[in-house]
Scaffold this motif. Structure first.
Motif, PDB file in Angstrom:
ATOM      1  N   LEU A 162       3.274   7.593   5.436  1.00 39.24           N
ATOM      2  CA  LEU A 162       2.873   7.041   6.723  1.00 39.24           C
ATOM      3  C   LEU A 162       1.874   6.196   7.031  1.00 39.24           C
ATOM      4  CD1 LEU A 162       5.620   5.389   9.038  1.00 39.24           C
ATOM      5  CD2 LEU A 162       4.884   7.424   9.548  1.00 39.24           C
ATOM      6  N   LEU A 163       1.289   5.863   6.949  1.00 43.10           N
ATOM      7  CA  LEU A 163      -0.206   5.366   7.298  1.00 43.10           C
ATOM      8  C   LEU A 163      -0.429   4.894   8.466  1.00 43.10           C
ATOM      9  CD1 LEU A 163      -0.528   2.690   4.497  1.00 43.10           C
ATOM     10  CD2 LEU A 163      -2.510   4.370   4.728  1.00 43.10           C
ATOM     11  N   GLU A 164      -1.037   6.287   9.157  1.00 36.83           N
ATOM     12  CA  GLU A 164      -2.083   6.730  10.541  1.00 36.83           C
ATOM     13  C   GLU A 164      -2.896   6.281  10.417  1.00 36.83           C
ATOM     14  OE1 GLU A 164      -1.273  10.674  11.226  1.00 36.83           O
ATOM     15  OE2 GLU A 164       0.528  11.315  11.204  1.00 36.83           O
ATOM     16  N   THR A 165      -4.076   5.769   9.758  1.00 32.74           N
ATOM     17  CA  THR A 165      -4.719   5.549  10.052  1.00 32.74           C
ATOM     18  C   THR A 165      -5.597   4.704   8.555  1.00 32.74           C
ATOM     19  OG1 THR A 165      -6.079   7.156  10.972  1.00 32.74           O
ATOM     20  CG2 THR A 165      -7.495   5.590  10.634  1.00 32.74           C
ATOM     21  N   CYS A 168       0.735  -0.901   0.006  1.00 35.72           N
ATOM     22  CA  CYS A 168      -0.194   0.314   0.061  1.00 35.72           C
ATOM     23  C   CYS A 168       1.168   1.837   0.328  1.00 35.72           C
ATOM     24  CB  CYS A 168      -0.785  -0.068   1.285  1.00 35.72           C
ATOM     25  SG  CYS A 168      -2.176   1.484   1.467  1.00 35.72           S
ATOM     26  N   THR A 169       0.613   2.282  -1.044  1.00 37.06           N
ATOM     27  CA  THR A 169       0.772   3.665  -1.071  1.00 37.06           C
ATOM     28  C   THR A 169       0.343   4.685  -0.253  1.00 37.06           C
ATOM     29  OG1 THR A 169      -0.149   4.205  -2.907  1.00 37.06           O
ATOM     30  CG2 THR A 169       2.509   2.731  -3.090  1.00 37.06           C
ATOM     31  N   GLY A 170      -0.777   4.304   0.720  1.00 35.79           N
ATOM     32  CA  GLY A 170      -1.566   5.476   1.374  1.00 35.79           C
ATOM     33  C   GLY A 170      -2.188   6.624  -0.114  1.00 35.79           C
ATOM     34  N   CYS A 171      -2.781   6.036  -1.181  1.00 35.15           N
ATOM     35  CA  CYS A 171      -2.768   6.591  -2.687  1.00 35.15           C
ATOM     36  C   CYS A 171      -3.910   7.282  -2.149  1.00 35.15           C
ATOM     37  CB  CYS A 171      -2.124   5.832  -3.497  1.00 35.15           C
ATOM     38  SG  CYS A 171      -3.686   4.489  -3.993  1.00 35.15           S
ATOM     39  N   ALA A 172      -4.754   6.370  -1.258  1.00 36.44           N
ATOM     40  CA  ALA A 172      -6.542   6.039  -0.934  1.00 36.44           C
ATOM     41  C   ALA A 172      -7.539   6.284  -2.164  1.00 36.44           C
ATOM     42  CB  ALA A 172      -6.488   8.216  -0.401  1.00 36.44           C
ATOM     43  N   SER A 173      -7.012   5.585  -3.288  1.00 36.02           N
ATOM     44  CA  SER A 173      -7.622   5.402  -4.291  1.00 36.02           C
ATOM     45  C   SER A 173      -8.902   4.887  -3.964  1.00 36.02           C
ATOM     46  CB  SER A 173      -7.292   4.077  -5.606  1.00 36.02           C
ATOM     47  OG  SER A 173      -5.894   5.029  -5.952  1.00 36.02           O
ATOM     48  N   CYS A 174      -8.735   3.537  -2.897  1.00 34.16           N
ATOM     49  CA  CYS A 174      -9.852   3.250  -2.329  1.00 34.16           C
ATOM     50  C   CYS A 174     -11.131   3.485  -1.509  1.00 34.16           C
ATOM     51  CB  CYS A 174      -9.265   1.574  -2.037  1.00 34.16           C
ATOM     52  SG  CYS A 174      -8.161   2.687  -0.778  1.00 34.16           S
ATOM     53  N   ALA A 175     -10.352   5.149  -0.774  1.00 34.24           N
ATOM     54  CA  ALA A 175     -11.471   6.107  -0.650  1.00 34.24           C
ATOM     55  C   ALA A 175     -12.205   6.207  -1.730  1.00 34.24           C
ATOM     56  CB  ALA A 175     -10.542   6.827   0.348  1.00 34.24           C
ATOM     57  N   LYS A 176     -11.187   6.749  -2.086  1.00 34.98           N
ATOM     58  CA  LYS A 176     -12.089   8.128  -3.474  1.00 34.98           C
ATOM     59  C   LYS A 176     -12.901   6.888  -4.388  1.00 34.98           C
ATOM     60  CE  LYS A 176      -8.280  10.179  -3.553  1.00 34.98           C
ATOM     61  NZ  LYS A 176      -6.980  10.309  -4.436  1.00 34.98           N
ATOM     62  N   TYR A 177     -13.354   6.127  -4.442  1.00 36.16           N
ATOM     63  CA  TYR A 177     -13.850   5.091  -5.466  1.00 36.16           C
ATOM     64  C   TYR A 177     -14.618   4.301  -4.718  1.00 36.16           C
ATOM     65  CZ  TYR A 177     -14.565   3.393  -9.801  1.00 36.16           C
ATOM     66  OH  TYR A 177     -15.155   2.474 -11.081  1.00 36.16           O
ATOM     67  N   CYS A 178     -14.973   4.690  -2.807  1.00 34.97           N
ATOM     68  CA  CYS A 178     -15.626   3.700  -2.190  1.00 34.97           C
ATOM     69  C   CYS A 178     -17.292   4.997  -2.402  1.00 34.97           C
ATOM     70  CB  CYS A 178     -15.351   3.815  -0.630  1.00 34.97           C
ATOM     71  SG  CYS A 178     -16.779   3.422   0.112  1.00 34.97           S
ATOM     72  N   ILE A 205      -8.416   6.821   6.097  1.00 33.12           N
ATOM     73  CA  ILE A 205      -7.580   6.949   5.654  1.00 33.12           C
ATOM     74  C   ILE A 205      -6.587   8.330   6.090  1.00 33.12           C
ATOM     75  CG2 ILE A 205      -5.461   6.284   3.797  1.00 33.12           C
ATOM     76  CD1 ILE A 205      -7.055   4.568   2.058  1.00 33.12           C
ATOM     77  N   VAL A 206      -5.896   8.606   6.435  1.00 34.56           N
ATOM     78  CA  VAL A 206      -4.952   9.256   7.087  1.00 34.56           C
ATOM     79  C   VAL A 206      -3.272   9.025   7.005  1.00 34.56           C
ATOM     80  CG1 VAL A 206      -4.118  11.042   9.389  1.00 34.56           C
ATOM     81  CG2 VAL A 206      -6.312  10.131   8.532  1.00 34.56           C
ATOM     82  N   THR A 207      -2.650   9.879   6.393  1.00 32.96           N
ATOM     83  CA  THR A 207      -1.182   9.552   6.159  1.00 32.96           C
ATOM     84  C   THR A 207      -0.653  10.582   6.082  1.00 32.96           C
ATOM     85  OG1 THR A 207      -1.619  10.556   3.679  1.00 32.96           O
ATOM     86  CG2 THR A 207      -1.282   8.004   4.685  1.00 32.96           C
ATOM     87  N   SER A 208       0.282  10.425   6.894  1.00 35.05           N
ATOM     88  CA  SER A 208       1.613  11.718   6.920  1.00 35.05           C
ATOM     89  C   SER A 208       3.192  11.328   6.134  1.00 35.05           C
ATOM     90  CB  SER A 208       1.600  12.176   8.455  1.00 35.05           C
ATOM     91  OG  SER A 208       2.213  10.608   8.308  1.00 35.05           O
ATOM     92  N   PRO A 209       3.482  12.857   6.021  1.00 35.26           N
ATOM     93  CA  PRO A 209       4.696  12.081   5.355  1.00 35.26           C
ATOM     94  C   PRO A 209       5.677  11.140   5.883  1.00 35.26           C
ATOM     95  CG  PRO A 209       4.294  14.127   5.349  1.00 35.26           C
ATOM     96  CD  PRO A 209       3.408  14.005   5.749  1.00 35.26           C
ATOM     97  N   SER A 210       6.574  10.105   5.127  1.00 32.37           N
ATOM     98  CA  SER A 210       7.025   9.150   6.318  1.00 32.37           C
ATOM     99  C   SER A 210       8.839   9.668   6.137  1.00 32.37           C
ATOM    100  CB  SER A 210       7.331   7.488   5.700  1.00 32.37           C
ATOM    101  OG  SER A 210       8.204   8.430   4.243  1.00 32.37           O
ATOM    102  N   GLU A 211       9.851   9.362   6.847  1.00 32.40           N
ATOM    103  CA  GLU A 211      11.156  10.148   7.009  1.00 32.40           C
ATOM    104  C   GLU A 211      11.443  10.237   6.349  1.00 32.40           C
ATOM    105  OE1 GLU A 211      11.355   6.249   8.951  1.00 32.40           O
ATOM    106  OE2 GLU A 211       8.987   7.421   9.339  1.00 32.40           O
ATOM    107  N   THR A 212      11.613   8.851   5.207  1.00 34.94           N
ATOM    108  CA  THR A 212      11.740   9.398   4.348  1.00 34.94           C
ATOM    109  C   THR A 212      11.161   9.892   3.304  1.00 34.94           C
ATOM    110  OG1 THR A 212      10.720   7.335   3.339  1.00 34.94           O
ATOM    111  CG2 THR A 212      13.729   7.590   4.513  1.00 34.94           C
ATOM    112  N   ALA A 213       9.629  10.914   3.404  1.00 36.57           N
ATOM    113  CA  ALA A 213       9.553  12.029   2.454  1.00 36.57           C
ATOM    114  C   ALA A 213      10.021  12.592   1.852  1.00 36.57           C
ATOM    115  CB  ALA A 213       8.991  13.020   3.408  1.00 36.57           C
TER     116      ALA A 213
END
Lengths: 414, 368, 190, 194
Positions: free
Chosen positions: C82-85, C49-59, C66-74
């Motif tokens: 980085l997936l938080e939720t 999973c890349t956290g792109c939230a396609s699934c959330a948009k298409y539902c 989905i809640v994401t934040s930039p990962s350390e390697t952002a």
């Protein structure tokens, strides 16, 4: 020691168990108290037998229906789900006992009691083994019919007191059906009484050297049909037609009252099957061993129940007016034909003492089976004619190859 | 001399064992005769048409599943036809055959329900219903094989079907068809000529063809009245022009004819399914389309199919966005209900239930 | 003769009496579940999973949160978030599977189980932890690659994230969307 | 016998209380229910007199049919709960009721109830014997040398003999009346509609 002695000619005198208890208890207590104690003991046996029987019938019917419908039926509790009735009862007992707003509280409450009471009293006269009936009443057949007619009042009261229109519909239908079907049923039983020469159920069993369903197939047919109407079973179950009027007269009942009504219904099936076994299948009389009478009786009762369940699982329901038509135009003539035929046969076949031998019964069976086949065919044809005339049906539907893209029917008039 | 009687008004439904969901009719009875009927609708209204305006074209497929939940395949088909018309695309032939095949299977399932409940409402104690459900269960199993769900299938997509059938689907289908012949014959033995059923339904609540046409009813109800009208023949869609089948036509439009037409249509659907199996050829089952579809602004399309209950149509208007500007659903059940008064008035309470059952309404579709 | 059809009906019910019941006694026996069955608990591969939230948009119902934040390697462009939720509200889910259809990297699958009854509605929300810990028995719905490997969710062994993709797992790790994760997980490289 | 006396008194109280209730209760529906209770109590009396056949027929006909008809009729009337309002027919009704009461009391008083003399009965038929026995309690039965079963059997036969023999004219008249009523009912029911 003033042991009480029961007058052997009193109503309960023929009941050995009653006498045993009465005389046993009479050793210690005053006679009237012994009488009451013995009566209570007998009633206890009766109530338990009939209500437990009703529970078993309810389970058996559901299992059988399940198998008829290619499914399993209740199977979760106990071996083969046999404890299901107890679970049902527990559930119903713990439910709230609702009396609907605007209902006639007293009348609403006495209905289940009345239904169960009439059932229990009716069950008392059925002999379930040789010389073993709680009471061998000399007017046993009539007694059962009379007591079962109490149900009519109970149903009507239920429908009226519920303050529900579906219940009222159900009650009206039930009363119409019950009153009408009593006539052919009584007439068909009359034939049995004529041949047996007695109204006592014990004597009727003894008289069946040939089972009466062979001797009087017409009476058997009419009796089974009429009784399935009186029990509100398909195809005559208009009074409880669940797809039309929800549950008919007991729509508003819940909790223990509903349990009692259900017990009365299943117990009714049991008692009527027992009655069929007694009147037409030679009751406790079996091929071997008189002391196995209870077994034969149970088997024959089961046959009756199986018959009811089988019919119930197969047929749709008739409409009320059609049920009336079946009663008055089909069963009624059949029962009268049966009565006339049996009367004539008894008149010509009996010997000087008014006794019919086994050979006489076989002769009667031969004649009556022919009569039954012919009259059922004839009256079936008649009632079919009647049905055809009443409907405005065009010739039977046909299969048409389509492909034409125009409407063939002229529009307008609407 | 006449006896004066007092009319009695009874609410049948929305909580009634045989009003097919939450249908409510307020009926005035004279004794047991019906003198006045007033259907009350809307208990299951979910605003499907409005919901569709908020969703993109593929998402709406899931909404159509829930219209007539006993024939969701056919709903999918109607909607997908409308979208394809809107976009001006055509699905590949294999998809067409798959759609025809599943739609016919769904028609069988839906008619089995209709027949089962019809007889149930006649008072049979569940037995015919159990038999029909036994067969329907097999069909639903096939659907599960195809698309992972039994009722809310969402199998079809604009531009085809979502995926080709798995390999083990075809043997299972063959097995079902062979078994179902026997089950159908059994059902016909039990019901089709049963005297009690005949007595109860012959000549009851007849619907003359002119009334049927004027009420714009469609489907088996219309054909039972003797009108030869079937969109699969009139305007063939998908693969219906490739297959050969008959349209059963009733004569008097009474309850028995409506029942009879359905049973015969099951037979015809079997024929269609068998032909589809013979004719289907390998190939792609879905067009390569973007995930989110867009139609030209102002485009309009009306996709219609002969659903199991009548003409089902989806009217879509696009404003160029990812969801339709307007989605109008012509649901057959609702329009077939317009004959309620004609069917019921003058007949008895017991006939009323049967007549309603013979129209075979589905509240999910009536209230949308 | 009149009444003959009624006798035929009796015969039909009698033959059915003799037949074996059609019922499947559920908790003890189970019907055969088809591999495409769209089950309740979703199968999610965090690695894919890349956290792109396609699934959330298409539902269609918008029940995936989905809640994401930039990962350390952002700073590295194209890295996954980085997936938080990752909450799926099962109580409103209608199992249409469109989220699975929308997922570009085969990270979300329909599950194969169906026994998700709970006593509280809040328990019906599948949280990210539950998704992480759940057994990976993905349904083959909309995943032809699983069908072609003849995967049966009920009976075959659970699948790891490397086996479920359309492409080889190395592609996922290295090349997809310019993703660079070198050295991050030494075992995977091996 | 003590027990039978007790039952008799219970039944008597039930019957009389029920009849009083029928008259006094406002609710017509409950009144008709009470009426059927009275019928059942009367059936109980018949059983006490060893006339099981009569008892059963009493229940079958009066409770099973007539009371149901009453309830049916009650159901079709308006304002069941309020009952009848006072009307002009009260006076004639009271008159007829009093007349009936007088007639019944007169009959009871003038009938010679103690026919069990014992003398000369042996030569008569069984039916005549039973008729002579009248209310057959245990003492009288033993005095006449009869058993309860015999009494019932002969009673049933005797009833039939009486109906077909001595009282054939009233019997037929009643059947004619019932037939007329039935036909009238049919005519009324058919008059409406088709």
């Amino acid at each position: 020691m003033n042991a009480c002695v029961l007058n052997p000619h009193s109503i309960l005198g023929g009941n050995h168990l009653f006498r045993f208890i009465y005389e046993g208890v009479g050793q210690m207590l005053p006679c009237w108290m012994a009488y009451v104690v013995a009566g209570a003991a007998i009633m206890l046996i009766l109530i338990n037998a009939v209500l437990l029987g009703a529970a078993i019938v309810s389970w058996g019917e559901r299992r059988l229906l399940g198998r008829f419908q290619n499914r399993v039926g209740p199977n979760r509790w106990g071996p083969f789900g046999a404890l299901q009735p107890i679970a049902d009862l527990t559930k119903l007992l713990t439910k709230e006992d609702i009396v609907p707003y605007g209902a006639d509280r007293i009348a609403f409450t006495i209905v289940p009691v009345l239904m169960v009471a009439s059932l229990l009293v009716g069950a008392a006269v059925i002999p379930f083994a040789k010389d073993v009936a709680l009471v061998d009443l000399n007017v046993g057949v009539l007694f059962i019919l009379a007591v079962s007619s109490l149900t009519t009042i109970a149903i009507f009261t239920a429908g009226w007191a519920s303050n529900n229109r579906y219940a009222l519909f159900g009650a009206g239908r039930a009363v119409a059906v019950l009153l009408s079907y009593e006539v052919p049923v009584v007439l068909s039983v009359l034939g049995v009484v004529l041949v047996a020469g007695s109204m006592s159920l014990g004597d009727i069993v003894v008289a069946q050297a040939v089972p009466f369903f062979l001797v009087q197939p017409l009476a058997f047919f009419v009796f089974v049909a009429g009784m399935s109407a009186e029990l509100n079973r398909t195809p005559f179950d208009v009074a409880e037609a669940e797809s039309e009027i929800i549950a008919g007269y007991h729509t508003e009942y819940s909790g223990i009252k509903f349990a009692l009504i259900q017990a009365a219904e299943f117990g009714g099936a049991l008692v009527v099957s027992g009655l069929i076994a007694t009147l037409f299948l030679a009751g406790w009389a079996g091929p071997v061993a008189d002391w196995l009478g209870w077994l034969w009786f149970l088997i024959k009762t089961f046959i009756g129940i199986f018959l009811f369940v089988w019919i119930r699982s197969t047929y749709p329901r008739l409409r009320l007016d059609q049920i009336m038509a079946v009663c008055w135009k089909f069963l009624m003539p059949l029962s009268i034909i049966n009565l006339i035929a049996v009367t004539l046969e008894v008149f010509f076949l009996r010997d000087a003492h008014g006794v019919l031998t086994t050979a006489d019964l076989w002769i009667m069976a031969g004649i009556n089976i022919v009569i039954a086949a012919v009259s059922i065919a004839v009256f079936g044809q008649l009632i079919r004619q009647q049905v055809r005339n009443s409907s405005q049906t065009a010739p039977a539907s046909r299969l048409v190859v389509s492909g034409v893209s125009t409407i063939e029917v002229s529009q307008g008039q609407g | 001399m006449t006896i004066r009687t007092e009319p009695m008004t009874v609410n049948v439904g929305p909580q009634h064992p045989s009003t097919h969901g939450v249908f409510r009719v307020r009926i005035t009875f004279d004794g047991e005769d019906i003198v006045e009927v007033e259907p009350v609708l809307g208990y299951l209204h979910r605003g499907t048409e409005k919901l569709a305006e908020e969703r993109n074209y593929v998402q709406i497929v899931t909404l159509t599943d829930r219209l007539d939940y006993t024939s969701s395949m056919i709903n999918n088909q109607a909607y997908c036809l409308a979208v394809e018309q809107l976009l001006g695309i055509e699905p590949p032939p294999r998809a067409k055959y798959l759609r025809t095949l599943t739609a016919e299977l769904q028609r069988i399932a839906s008619h089995l329900i209709a027949v089962g409940f019809f007889v149930q409402e006649l008072g049979a104690f569940g037995t015919p219903l159990m038999y029909t459900f036994r067969s329907r269960e097999r069909i639903l199993d096939l659907f599960e094989m195809l698309c992972g769900a039994r009722i809310t299938v969402s199998y079809m997509r604009p531009g085809g079907v979502f995926a080709d059938a798995p390999d083990d689907f075809w043997p299972a289908l063959d097995q079902f068809l062979n078994d179902f012949e026997g089950e159908l014959a059994e059902l016909e033995d039990l019901l089709l000529n049963n005297e009690i059923l005949m007595v109860r339904t012959r000549g009851v609540s007849p619907l003359p063809p002119d009334v049927a046409i004027n009420c714009s009813v469609s489907g088996p109800v219309l054909r039972a009245s003797g009108v030869n009208w079937d969109w699969r023949k009139m305007a063939p869609y998908d693969a219906y022009d490739q297959v050969d089948f008959d349209v059963p036509i009733g004569s008097s439009g009474d309850n028995y004819d409506r029942f009879w037409v359905r049973v015969q249509e099951v037979r015809q659907s079997l024929r269609i399914v068998r032909q589809c199996i013979e004719q289907i050829e390998p190939g792609p089952a879905r067009l390569e389309l973007p995930l989110v579809l867009r139609a030209a602004p102002g485009a309009e399309a009306y996709g219609r199919v002969e659903a199991s209950k009548g003409e089902l149509g989806f009217f879509l208007v696009s404003d160029g966005g990812i969801s339709p500007y307007r989605c109008k659903i012509r649901s057959p059940s609702l329009i077939n209900l317009t004959i309620t008064e004609h069917l019921l008035i003058g007949w008895k309470l017991a006939d009323m239930i049967v007549s309603l059952g013979s129209v075979d309404i589905n509240m999910g579709e009536v209230d949308r | 003769m009149y009444g003959l059809e009624m006798a035929k009906g009796l015969l039909v019910t009698l033959t059915n009496l003799m037949r074996k019941p059609f019922t499947v006694a559920y908790p003890e026996q189970r019907v055969r579940q088809h591999p495409r069955f769209r089950g309740e608990e979703f199968t999610w591969y965090e690695e894919r999973c890349t956290g792109c939230a396609s699934c959330a948009k298409y539902c269609p119902l918008g029940i995936i949160k989905i809640v994401t934040s930039p990962s350390e390697t952002a700073p590295l462009q194209g890295d996954k978030y980085l997936l938080e939720t990752f909450d799926i509200e099962l109580q409103r889910c209608m199992f249409c599977g469109l989220c699975v259809e929308a997922c570009p990297y085969d990270a979300l699958f329909m599950g194969s189980g169906f026994e998700e009854g709970q006593y509280r509605r809040t328990d019906l929300v599948i949280s990210i932890d539950r998704l992480r810990q759940a057994d990976k028995n993905p349904s083959t719905w909309f995943r032809p690659q699983l069908e072609s490997m003849d995967y049966r969710p009920g009976t075959s062994r659970p699948l790891g994230w490397r086996d479920v993709g359309r492409e080889g797992w190395r592609w996922h790790q290295r090349e997809k969307a310019g993703m660079r994760l070198q050295g991050r997980n030494a075992e995977d490289d091996a | 016998m003590w027990f039978e006396d007790a039952v008799f008194w219970i039944l008597a109280v039930v019957a009389i209380a029920g009849s009083v209730g029928v008259v006094l209760v406002r609710d017509l529906f409950r009144a008709s229910l009470l009426l059927s209770l009275v019928f059942i109590a009367v059936g109980g009396f018949f059983i006490l007199m060893n006339a099981e056949f009569l008892a059963v027929v009493q229940v079958l006909i009066y409770v099973g049919a007539i009371a149901v008809l009453f309830i049916f009729a009650v159901m079709l009337t308006r304002d069941v709960q309020r009952g009848n309002t006072p009307n002009r027919l009260q006076v004639p009704a009271a008159f007829i009721a009093t007349l009936l009461l007088v007639m019944m009391v007169a009959t009871v008083v003038t009938t010679d109830w103690t026919t069990l003399a014992g003398a000369g009965l042996e030569n008569k038929s069984r039916v005549a014997q039973i008729q002579a026995v009248g209310i057959p309690d245990a003492a009288r039965l033993t005095a006449a040398g009869l058993t309860a079963d015999e009494v019932t059997d002969v009673q049933t036969g005797g009833l039939a003999d009486l109906l077909i023999g001595e009282f054939v004219l009233p019997f037929e008249a009643v059947s004619l009346l019932l037939l007329a009523a039935a036909i009238g009912g049919l005519a009324l029911a058919r008059g409406r509609g088709r």
